[in-house]
Design an enzyme around this catalytic site. Structure first.
Site, PDB file in Angstrom:
ATOM      1  N   ASP A   1       0.829  -1.217   0.000  1.00 59.01           N
ATOM      2  CA  ASP A   1       0.000   0.000   0.000  1.00 59.01           C
ATOM      3  C   ASP A   1       0.859   1.262   0.000  1.00 59.01           C
ATOM      4  OD1 ASP A   1      -2.333   1.478   0.130  1.00 59.01           O
ATOM      5  OD2 ASP A   1      -3.154   0.371   1.837  1.00 59.01           O
ATOM      6  N   ASP A  40     -10.883   1.952  -3.030  1.00 60.32           N
ATOM      7  CA  ASP A  40     -11.433   1.703  -1.694  1.00 60.32           C
ATOM      8  C   ASP A  40     -12.956   1.752  -1.709  1.00 60.32           C
ATOM      9  OD1 ASP A  40      -9.132   1.176  -0.333  1.00 60.32           O
ATOM     10  OD2 ASP A  40      -8.900   3.175   0.532  1.00 60.32           O
TER      11      ASP A  40
END
Ligand code: GLA
Length: 726
Positions: A474, A544
């Site tokens: 990430d 997301d």
């Protein structure tokens, strides 16, 4: 031969022989000597067919502009009277900026040379490609420029990058050297993918008008806002018809892509790095990232299909490139930071029950991290939360028959971490200025070798400590105060690009030390979804935003350039955590199976009916995933344009098809809607899993009925069709 040279006219014809031609020509420069012009890029033309064109700028009346606005320079420089956006600003030691690039020669080499330190498309056999290297030079500074054009014949792709070498004896400073520059005759729309967190890659199409239309990232990442991809389209180009020219940059950092339309009937397009002022000392060289260039005469779908094949098979690498991707269960939206071993094993156990193949432990397993305030950089398992550590957890998950995967955010450091306390100068920062935090974190200075080595060692030692088969990598914030403590003042303009070179070195090292591990990149969802990162990690967490309706837009837009096998897509809980919408499990599944399928919710809290529907979903995904991950993907109806989204997958032989039709919102007494398929055998009968039959000719010309009568908002229909064998 893909690269043909005509000595008499000094013309280079680059062609795959079937889908495109690019014509380059060395001819007189208005300032004397020879320079390189790009006469054409588009549908194939015959050798020598463009000899009648004259773009060297001798149109008499244009001289009133006292400008070089006509010549189609293949690599235009600034300060020399070509008043359009320049591919390169090269400032000499005397401070002037007016390099004049003279053509000095060429070379044709088989295959495709690798680019030092940078990701790029590659070949597995020299026969797959041929490369033309054009050499140019500025006689005053002795800056040497090599333009590298590769024709990847069977993939129908052209790539370009540029190598800049200081052949003189004094400093040359390069400003934002472009990876490619192309001129098209006429006026076009520019299509690009814009967005923000949780709404990445919306499709926008507009004319550049007279002037410049430019998209830029100065974030140190390709970004949620403007993907490093553009397509120029004719006004009447659609998904299925017409001409378009796609450019996709193989780069994950700050970039720019632009189109300029001038008053003489030309549109110049270019792209490459941004935020880059690079000091090139004598003897040094600078390699630009690569641009993937696709011309399609078959609309946007034709362009996307070419990008998909290229990126899936010759940009992505490693053992996972060609393997079907595992069905995963990720705990993030299920637990956030609130978990312990028992909780995680409970979710994994349910995952095994429904047929999942990989359990992924997301953020919160290390340091003191029970929220996002701390511990990034301290990659040591939190034994209070996970007694026995990762090994015990991974072994237990493996015993259930699942692979074990783990989240990292290796490029970051929390101010509240042991790493930051020990090395406060390891983050990007500017002395005597505040260090702006986002999500209470700072960015490690990946331009530094010691920081790169720290990251390589920290991640490697965790990966060696347990049987970890998957990594989610990430990157949750973008640059601010992007200074480096190790670089001298005059080199601070190199930080953005040096960061990327450092990151690519780290990724190269880690992915080659752990070749069996499946890597998925992520950046607050899809904030670094680009062809550069896909070279190291064959899939990216798309967004997301896991709401099934929103995902129709996000996945549709992403597919303009990127293959379905690169898109992570998960079924999450309802009401959805980002938008609060309630959608059926069926619809959530249908949307997620149009990508790399997984679940991201607490499976232990679901009623038995949902668990049994999930078992069916997973079984179905396993049946169709070779098709969705490797087949041809065609967009049929755009959610940006109406009530429906639809797409289809088909295998090479058109034996197997999967069609997804999605109703965004319901309406009473709706008009009959039929979705016409594209990639279908018009001479055969097809049957779906329920035994319903359609003839290919009808599927193509009449279509599947999108019958959503009395179905609610956010409904879906999926048709899995197989050709009947005679
Ligand atoms: C980012 C990712 C999420 C999740 C969180 C964890 O937002 O996109 O999927 O991993 O970080 O903090």
């Amino acid at each position: 031969m893909p690269v043909r040279y005509n000595e008499e006219t000094r013309t280079f014809h680059l062609t795959d022989g079937s889908r495109f031609s690019m014509v380059l020509r060395a001819a007189e420069d208005p300032a004397g000597g020879l320079t390189l012009y790009q006469d054409y890029w588009g549908a194939p033309v015959a050798d020598g067919a463009l000899a009648y064109l004259n773009h060297t700028g001798s149109r008499e009346l244009a001289s009133f502009d006292q400008a070089l606005q006509l010549p189609l320079f293949a690599y235009p420089t600034s300060g020399r009277g070509d008043y359009r956006p320049a591919a390169l600003r090269a400032v000499g030691a005397d401070g002037t900026d007016c390099a004049i690039l003279h053509y000095t020669g060429y070379e044709i080499v088989p295959g495709k040379p690798a680019l030092k330190g940078l990701p790029a498309a590659y070949v597995e056999d020299e026969k797959e490609a041929e490369t033309l290297i054009i050499r140019m030079q500025d006689d005053k500074t002795m800056l040497q420029v090599e333009l590298l054009y590769t024709v990847m014949t069977d993939l129908h792709v052209l790539t370009q990058s540029v190598r800049l070498i200081n052949g003189g004896d004094s400093l040359i400073t390069l400003h934002d050297p472009a990876s490619c520059c192309v001129s098209l005759r006429g006026e076009y729309d520019m299509l690009h993918l814009h967005g923000a967190w949780a709404k990445e890659r919306s499709v926008e199409r507009a004319a550049p008008m007279h002037g410049v239309r430019e998209i830029v990232s100065c974030r140190g990442a390709s970004g949620h806002q403007h993907n490093p991809f553009v397509a120029m389209t004719e006004k009447d180009t659609t998904e299925f018809h017409g001409n378009c020219w796609g450019l996709c940059l193989v780069y994950s950092g700050s970039h720019r892509m632009l189109a300029e339309q001038n008053d003489y009937g030309y549109t110049r397009i270019m792209g490459g790095v941004s935020q880059c002022a690079w000091r090139l000392e004598p003897g040094e060289e600078f390699q630009t990232p690569e641009m993937l260039m696709v011309y399609s005469g078959e609309g946007l779908n034709g362009m996307s299909d070419t990008f998909h094949r290229l990126i899936r098979t010759r940009v992505c690498r490693g053992v996972w490139r060609d393997k079907v991707r595992p069905v995963l269960v990720n705990n993030w939206e299920g637990t956030y930071f609130n978990f312990d071993t028992e909780k995680l094993l409970g979710i994994a156990r349910k995952g095994a029950e429904i047929g999942a193949e990989l359990f992924v432990l997301d953020d919160g397993w290390f340091g003191k991290r029970n929220n996002d305030d701390c511990s990034l950089g301290d990659w040591v398992v939190n034994e209070e939360k996970l007694p026995g550590g990762l090994k015990l957890l991974a072994d237990k998950v493996n015993e259930m028959g699942l692979m074990f995967g783990l989240w990292f955010e290796p490029e970051m450091v929390s101010p509240d971490s042991d790493l930051y306390r020990a090395h406060p100068d390891w983050c990007l920062h500017v002395a005597d200025r505040p260090r702006s935090q986002r999500r209470r974190q700072l960015i490690l200075d990946m331009s530094r070798r010691d920081v790169q080595d720290y990251v390589i060692n920290a991640v490697s030692s965790v990966l060696s400590s347990a049987n970890i088969g998957y990594v989610k990598w990430d990157m949750n914030r973008n640059f601010a105060e992007a200074g480096s403590a190790l670089l001298p003042p005059e080199q601070q303009g190199e930080v953005h690009h040096r960061y990327m070179l450092g990151l690519y070195r780290v990724l190269e090292e880690i992915t080659s030390s752990f070749p069996e591990v499946l890597f998925e990149s992520c950046s607050g969802g899809g904030g670094r979804f680009d062809a550069g990162i896909l070279h190291y990690m064959p899939q990216t967490w798309t967004s997301d935003d896991t709401d099934a309706v929103e995902r129709l837009f996000i996945q549709y837009g992403t597919s303009m350039a990127y293959p379905v096998a690169s898109m992570g897509a998960h079924v999450s809980a309802v009401p959805n955590h980002q938008v609060g919408r309630i959608t059926s499990l069926e619809m959530r599944g249908h949307v997620a199976m149009s990508g790399n399928f997984g679940y991201e919710l607490d499976l232990t809290r679901l009623p038995e009916e949902e668990i049994s529907l999930m078992k069916e979903q997973v079984a179905f995904v396993k049946k169709i995933r070779t098709l969705t991950q490797k087949g041809r993907f065609t967009r049929l109806a755009s959610p940006f344009e109406g009530r429906f989204a639809a797409w289809q997958f088909s295998d090479e032989t058109q034996d197997e098809l999967l069609v997804g039709v999605f109703q965004r919102y319901a309406t009473a007494n709706a008009a009959d809607t039929f979705i016409r398929l594209r990639d279908v055998d018009e001479t055969s009968w097809y049957q779906d899993d329920q035994g319903r039959r359609w003839h290919g000719s009808a599927l193509r010309h009449v279509g599947l009925e999108a019958n959503f009568e009395r179905m609610p908002d956010a409904a879906s229909l999926v048709f899995h069709l197989k050709k009947e064998k005679l």
